[in-house]
Enzyme design. Structure first.
Site, PDB file in Angstrom:
ATOM      1  CG  ASP A  59      -2.034  -1.026   1.112  1.00 50.31           C
ATOM      2  OD1 ASP A  59      -1.756  -2.104   0.552  1.00 50.31           O
ATOM      3  OD2 ASP A  59      -3.151  -0.775   1.579  1.00 50.31           O
ATOM      4  CG  ASP A  68      -9.126  30.343 -36.929  1.00 45.97           C
ATOM      5  OD1 ASP A  68      -9.857  31.091 -36.287  1.00 45.97           O
ATOM      6  OD2 ASP A  68      -7.915  30.202 -36.697  1.00 45.97           O
ATOM      7  N   GLY A 116      -7.274  17.667 -36.849  1.00 44.78           N
ATOM      8  CA  GLY A 116      -8.396  17.130 -37.598  1.00 44.78           C
ATOM      9  C   GLY A 116      -8.728  18.007 -38.792  1.00 44.78           C
ATOM     10  CG  MET A 117      -9.072  22.823 -39.948  1.00 46.26           C
ATOM     11  SD  MET A 117     -10.652  22.985 -40.790  1.00 46.26           S
ATOM     12  CE  MET A 117     -10.424  24.590 -41.573  1.00 46.26           C
TER      13      MET A 117
END
EC number: 1.3.7.7
Lengths: 425, 544, 425, 544
Positions: free
Chosen positions: D36, D286, D421-422
């Site tokens: 632990d 944008d 992505g763009m």
């Protein structure tokens, strides 16, 4: 054989749970699944210690004991086993114990047997944090695999390498053996459950890792094989001894002194740097003995080598080579801090828990844990091995000493040293 | 002549535009073909300018040339009428300069109220940096007037400009440090400065000009002409910042101002902490792995020198190589990086830099937008430390490169850029067993190894063909779109070869989603086989 | 045919250079190389306008005129052509003119011929920013390809689709034609140089893009083919007319009214939103006419449609459909701003240069440039087309009006509006 | 019982450790097995703690259990001797709690000077969040004392804690806003607070507790018991921050303090600008593409609510779904997100979240470390907005989530996470013609298409087999390592099958470099064929 003198303390040091070794074993045995019978704590442990390796489809999981499960003396894990089979299609499932079920006195052998099938064996692996630390539980896993190593006839005189190493290192060792004319039966563990090597009275078992004495002993007792007693193949000195001693078992006489010398020569810049440096081992991976022996061979002064456990037989050659070094089992961390303050080591190989705080105290410390993940075995590993030590030294030497001023710790985290300004205005 | 792919520097007229767009009530007019108007877009896009950039193209068309028409006077009139500038800067383009027109006379014909300056920037002899620096120096020479010093000690900050690299954040960092020291600012230029501000420049006690590319010559001129001492160092990194503060205090002390040094914690954002966490970070265990990661640094002069020294001195990283495209600063870069690298690569051809990177295969590339792409190609870690930049480098939150705050920013970039490598390293020790990316899932025994919830139907009829992800996408417990109830016995549709081929033409990062949508469509319409026609119909209906 | 009334102004508007079309053409024609004879300006233009698509191995470059090259009347590009062939192995090289060599009066036809070989033709493409804007130079590129389209015999009665669209859209059109029974000869341009379609007197050339009147005219004149005169296949109305008119050339009578109605029905939510909205076209892609016609069909009020050039014959059907709309060629930007202030449009489709500043003035504006990159053609493109308009409207409506306060522009960029606090203290 | 892979929350004893490690002179002792002790590592690693975390494991081993040994009194003595705390908090673990030992008595046996508190945190009934919140509330109840208000108006800030998500930066952001308003701070807790500080809590005029997970109950207690009003909103986003400031001023006005509102620019980092650039960014062109990008948000209650509303209200993004693992706050999350999502996913099983993400395929995932990995698997964009975090989320530079500064930080994350992505979208319109990543180079006509400098030998004998990158790596003009001169007629070595197979086992991200090194080695040593033995020898010599 020489008996090195060792000190045993009370074990109040920092360490990880033995469950951590799941982190590399599930990757090594590619068709395996590791099931821990445990609690939220076990899952949180795995998550945080294996955090850098989390992926959305790990092949290990916790069969989670919740409050309502505490009353039954023997839990029923069959539903989880079915879920695992359905979703992961493993060839073998390792069932690992943990603290809570051990306290509950769960009968694990029976539990494993109750869900094991010939097609998908479920193997009990003692691994609880009550008894096992860090790499130790690999030993338990390999023990569990022994019954699945086919028996080898007495005339089958080949080597089996013991301990999980990655495929690239395994290739190195297979090829090196071939070069020396040593026939290879395989590796324990293999990359897949059904590829376990045959082991019999003619087998020479060559341990690659220093934390596997239970498996070695059981193999000797059950299969009558021979356990190579040598240095572990770490560093030019260890690698040479390892191969020469192994070859001798096959009546092959090789002299690797030139290769050893060449290896030392290649790392001369680094050994020059290490010579005379004071090194303190306060780590918990069980690799401390061969690492300390290598550093000693480099000319460093090992002021203390603490390690969780020492096995006088399995570690005999290393212990002999470490003569004169202060060896401590089950160290007390408070006492270690005092020794560090007195001996002022140049480099501390420490537990991952204590490294940053040790650096915060003004020492140079590095993670011992890394040695479980670095490709440091054999001839090819020499450079990675030596530079792992010298890099830390060189880096700290390069940094402007100004940065050591406590002002640079002020208020940047809640645990900043006392006496400096806190975020309270 | 040579084959050029990408350019590190913009053109001379772009450099002129940067100065005009930085200043208040200054406007640039380009006597140029319409094609040259593109520079406007760089300002409007990268800086997300909420007003029209302070530049206008006075169009020269093929017909104009044939007819001998010159529209410049008309354009100048329109500009004065529309924006009422204090100063218009007229500049020719690479094509119109060949016409050898007398723009001075053409400008005079416009008969404007405001000042007009025809700036002779030969685009074949200068590019963005020299054009901007020379124009700014000319403006300072033209407008700065002798005058008494300000009563209390003040400083000028020269260099921050429109489209400067993290210029606004650097300016905030400098302001914060000066405020902590209790030193006031006389003029910032060109950023936000008017012609009147340029006049006031000699009133300062000191000029700060941290960039080798812009402001350096004007600062030197103010020192030589008006005796305003110049502090030309760039405080990049913790130790350079400490030295910069010392030097600032020394220079002001020489000028007669005693600036007491506050406690270092006063420089932190909350006034209660270490001003930077870099000295501690550099010493921690997880930075140990950085000592084996060689870095290659390429960019403008200021940032290459600052970042190279920072990586080496403050993070303890080995330097694989360094270089700059600012040729007229090459000697300075060599001098500054003596002892850090054996040789400084000086080139403005990105292919040469790409080849060097390919040969060195450093663990970290610090470069420009071009090096970012080169690094992507070679799967190397890259951070952008210099213009030219990508729009991703034009962010909102406080990310200076200068000062203590800048040290934290650069260290974070290094850390996050390199960490993935470390992570991968650990993963890959035992091969890719843990690394189950979609591509991998296609190979090997990928069937039904998904830890999906129990509700998922795992009896997919074609586990070998389909990546597991697609199965999950359509069979999760809660579909994204509430679809009409499916037929009683849903069959997983099969893809025909022609449809599969078509699907491959869909961009890969949406392919999975399209696949799922089309399959849902096919189920809803009872198609057992997805042919190209079905796919087409589905695309038509689903709009993607 | 109806003659729409148009206004022609002085052309002092913002626009891009025609060289920009290289950005999609080099990707469309996969074995091509585009060489611009030009200056640093051309390279900087390409870098910044194609910035989002920069990769380390673009198939376009500038043969860079430096100061020493200005004196020679006819430059020698043979070294660069060799370098391109060696490194990129293109099937065809397009040699594009630019402003400076046009001012220098370089004789491009001869220059291209001097380095052209049968194996790798070098084709002159007029594209200079003195004369060409944005998408216009695709027309020049396609003209240059005409000689490489094989001749088709008169009995070969098939369609050739004209204009670069991506492969997915091309597939859509091929399949749709097959469905209607229309035989397809191919696309101009094709994805590879050697795949150009045969064109002859029986060919029906169906333009997909509205900026290709030069190519269409030359094809009609040189090959005797028929140019489809219809709407461009954008929107349900345009797509239906396109296919019905095309089918009629093949004596196929189709009634696509149901499909058109279904398409409108699918986008009803969007057309409801567009109905009555005032739209202003101030963009420069030459796609303005069909886009405005579609919006008009949606029920929007097109208060002005400015476009760089209008060709009354090539755009005849669109012009007829735009009756009543204010059409402006070669607009003056200053005047446009005044008209915008007066008419207060709900949405401005503008040049990429002016969009953000127009938004800064409190209007809703979006990039017209996007229409060169969105898959908006045919039935499959309807949704992408209509949502491109409504998204901008819906997004701005969703944003808290508080953000329009000029305080939120203060000091955040050097070009912040006058009258607000600057970074000068 | 259920199969658990990863947990969103830590254990109860981890929660206790977070409180102890936040405070001054407070120490936690875990009566637990050595296993632990791992929680220590989380503090030492993620927070890079320069001193030993304020927690000690009093080890319980199997042997101890067998022998009935209890080491707790000894450990407590060692701890008091070593760190001299004001308070020690003793807590059992999931295993030792089953032993039903009386830890109170065991602790008393230690006979310590300092206060000892045995905290009864049943790990089967509470996890990290409840354990920490309950302990902190207990501490406040135990130590807070009635007392007069401070003379001038002051506030408490409750909630920032060790391993809190961006907690230090949030605290700086709150401090900056309070300073701008001229409001002083009474106590921050638990971060940096001593027991004496807890005593002083009721002296404040107002308590700020922005997190639902920590500080909420203590703030409510201070309000109920001592009449200190509580401001429980989280100022995430620009508009919530404006409302938060208004509410703060209202509450202080009700308490009798008139806090004038300064100009908004006073809240900016330079005091001269808009306090956030988000309102403008959201309106720029944008960001238009973001209006079509649906987001899925999952995490703790505070951040899921704050980020979901921010994405929707301030960036104009559609919300695909949202959820939380903090079950006891589920009702609050549902209430706050009414109108934003139809349904709130409430689960602490990461597989359920993964299945939802797989079904939705959002363009942006905002989540925890687990969602980061889920997203990687499905090739989705992901940003981390909630604990549990990865070390990459523990950075140096100022990255708050709260306040105006936080709005800029979150917007940047969204922008940079989605931009790729763009970018890909534009690229992929025409297929992958422009996207020449190394993998692609292997297919198709990849031979010698490298824009390498003229010095490179392009007559590589096997262009079809080798990716172009490998060729460049060994033939660039300036090799990284000064190699001995190669033989007069260098031949490119050929890879034997066994060597190739071995090389495949080298991690892919260094494979290219190893390949280059080995080939250079082979050339230097005159090997025409790289066999496995040659590779082995090369690796041995080169150390990799």
């Amino acid at each position: 054989m020489h008996k090195a003198s060792t000190i045993r303390e009370d074990g109040l040091y920092h360490s990880f749970c033995g469950l951590v070794s799941v982190g590399w074993l599930y990757q090594k045995i590619k068709d395996s699944f590791f099931l821990i019978l445990g609690t939220h704590t076990c899952a949180h442990l795995l998550q945080n210690t294996l955090g850098v390796m989390i992926f959305a489809r790990p092949r290990f999981a916790v069969s989670l004991l919740e409050e309502s499960d505490l009353s039954s003396s023997q839990p029923d894990i069959s539903a989880q086993i079915e879920e695992i089979k359905r979703e992961h299609h493993p060839s073998v499932i390792f069932l690992l114990s943990s603290c809570t079920p051990e306290v509950m006195k769960v009968e694990f052998e029976g539990l494993a047997a109750s869900v094991s099938t010939p097609e998908v064996p479920v193997l009990f692996v003692p691994a609880s944090g009550l008894d096992y630390t860090f790499s130790q539980s690999e030993d338990s896993v390999l023990q569990a695999l022994i019954p699945f190593c086919p028996p080898a006839p007495p005339e089958d005189k080949r080597v089996v390498f013991l301990g999980s190493v990655n495929d690239a290192i395994a290739d190195d060792f297979s090829l090196e053996a071939a070069r020396l004319g040593i026939p290879v039966a395989g590796f324990l563990p293999a990359s897949h459950f059904h590829e376990l090597p045959p082991i019999g009275p003619g087998t020479i078992v060559a341990p690659l890792q220093p934390y596997l004495h239970k498996t070695a002993t059981q193999l000797r007792n059950e299969r009558g094989c021979t356990i190579l007693s040598s240095l572990f193949p770490l560093g030019p000195d260890g690698t040479r001894r390892f191969w020469e001693d192994l070859a001798a078992h096959f009546d092959i006489k090789v002299d690797l002194s030139d290769r050893e010398a060449a290896a030392w020569e290649r790392i001369k810049r680094h050994t020059d740097l290490l010579r005379g440096k004071k090194i303190f081992f306060a780590s918990d991976t069980l690799m401390e003995l061969p690492l300390a022996r290598f550093l000693k061979a480099c000319g460093a002064e090992v002021v203390e080598c603490s390690t969780p456990y020492i096995n006088r037989r399995f570690h005999a050659a290393e212990l002999a080579a470490l003569e004169g070094v202060r060896l401590v089992e089950q160290a007390n961390f408070h006492r270690q801090l005092q020794t560090i303050a007195e001996t002022k080591p140049d480099l501390i190989i420490s537990n991952i828990i204590t490294t940053n705080p040790l650096v915060g105290q003004g020492t140079v410390a590095k993670w011992g844990t890394e040695y479980c993940f670095l490709p440091i075995h054999g001839w090819a590993g020499v450079n990675a091995l030596v530079t792992s030590f010298t890099r830390a030294l060189e880096r700290h030497a390069k940094l402007d000493p100004l940065g050591s001023d406590p002002i640079w710790l002020t208020g940047i985290m809640p645990g900043a040293p006392g006496g400096v300004i806190s975020l309270q205005s | 002549m040579r084959l050029a792919y990408w350019m590190y520097e913009g053109t001379a007229h772009h450099g002129v535009g940067r100065i005009a767009n930085s200043m208040r009530n200054v406007h640039a007019v380009f006597h140029a073909p319409q094609g040259d108007d593109y520079v406007n877009a760089i300002f409007a896009m990268l800086e997300r300018s909420p007003n029209f950039p302070a530049m206008t193209t006075s169009v020269v068309s093929g017909t104009d040339l044939a007819r001998g028409t010159i529209r410049l006077p008309d354009t100048l009139k329109q500009v004065e009428e529309r924006v009422h500038p204090d100063l218009i800067i007229v500049v020719a383009s690479c094509s119109t300069i060949l016409l050898q027109e007398n723009l001075e006379i053409a400008a005079q014909h416009a008969g404007l109220q405001c000042e007009v300056m025809v700036y002779d920037a030969n685009p074949y002899r200068m590019q963005e940096i020299v054009a901007a620096e020379s124009l700014f120096t000319d403006l300072v020479k033209r407008f700065a007037k002798p005058q008494p010093r300000t009563e209390r000690p003040t400083v000028n900050i020269l260099g921050p400009a429109s489209l400067g690299f993290h210029a606004r954040h650097d300016l905030i960092s400098l302001r914060r440090m000066l405020k902590t020291l209790g030193v006031e600012i006389n003029v910032v230029a060109p950023w936000g400065a008017s012609i009147a501000d340029l006049r006031r420049l000699p009133a300062a006690w000191l000029t700060i000009a941290p960039y080798r590319e812009l402001g350096l010559r004007a600062a030197t001129y103010l020192e030589e002409q008006f005796g305003v001492p110049a502090l030309l160092d760039a405080p990049i990194g913790v130790q350079p910042t400490l030295r910069w503060i010392e030097r600032l205090r020394e220079l002001l002390a020489q000028a007669g101002a005693d600036i007491p040094m506050p406690p270092l914690t006063a420089f932190s954002l909350d006034g209660l902490s270490a001003p930077s966490a870099v000295p501690w970070l550099a010493r921690t265990a997880d930075m140990d792995s950085f000592s084996g990661k060689p870095a290659f640094v390429f960019g403008d002069a200021t940032h290459v020198v600052g970042v190279t020294r920072f990586l080496h001195d403050e993070l303890g990283m080995p330097i694989a190589g360094a270089g700059t495209y600012v040729k007229h600063q090459a000697d300075w870069v060599r001098e500054q990086l003596a002892g850090y690298v054996d040789e400084v690569l000086v080139t403005d051809e990105f292919q040469t830099v790409a080849a060097r990177i390919a040969a060195l295969r450093p663990e970290l590339v610090c470069g420009t937008q071009m090096e970012r792409h080169t690094s992507r190609r070679y799967d190397l870690n890259c951070m952008v430390i210099s213009p030219p930049t990508h729009i991703e480098n034009h962010l909102l939150a406080y990310r200076p490169f200068l000062g203590f705050d800048g040290a934290d920013v650069i260290a974070d970039e290094v850390y996050t850029t390199c960490t993935l490598g470390m992570e991968k390293h650990l993963i890959d020790l035992f091969g890719d067993a843990g690394l189950e990316l979609p591509e991998k899932a296609k190979n090997g025994s990928a069937q039904a190894v998904e830890p999906a919830p129990a509700a998922v139907t795992v009896e997919s009829p074609k586990p070998e063909q389909e990546p597991a992800v697609a199965t999950v996408a359509v069979s999760g417990p809660t579909p994204a779109v509430a679809a009409p109830p499916a037929p009683a016995a849903p069959v997983d549709p099969v893809w025909a070869a022609d449809a599969e081929a078509m699907l491959k033409k869909v961009p890969f990062f949406v392919r999975g989603r399209v696949r799922g949508n089309v399959e849902r469509y096919a189920r809803q319409h009872g198609h057992a086989v997805i042919t190209a026609q079905v796919l087409l119909a589905a695309k038509e209906e689903l709009g993607a």
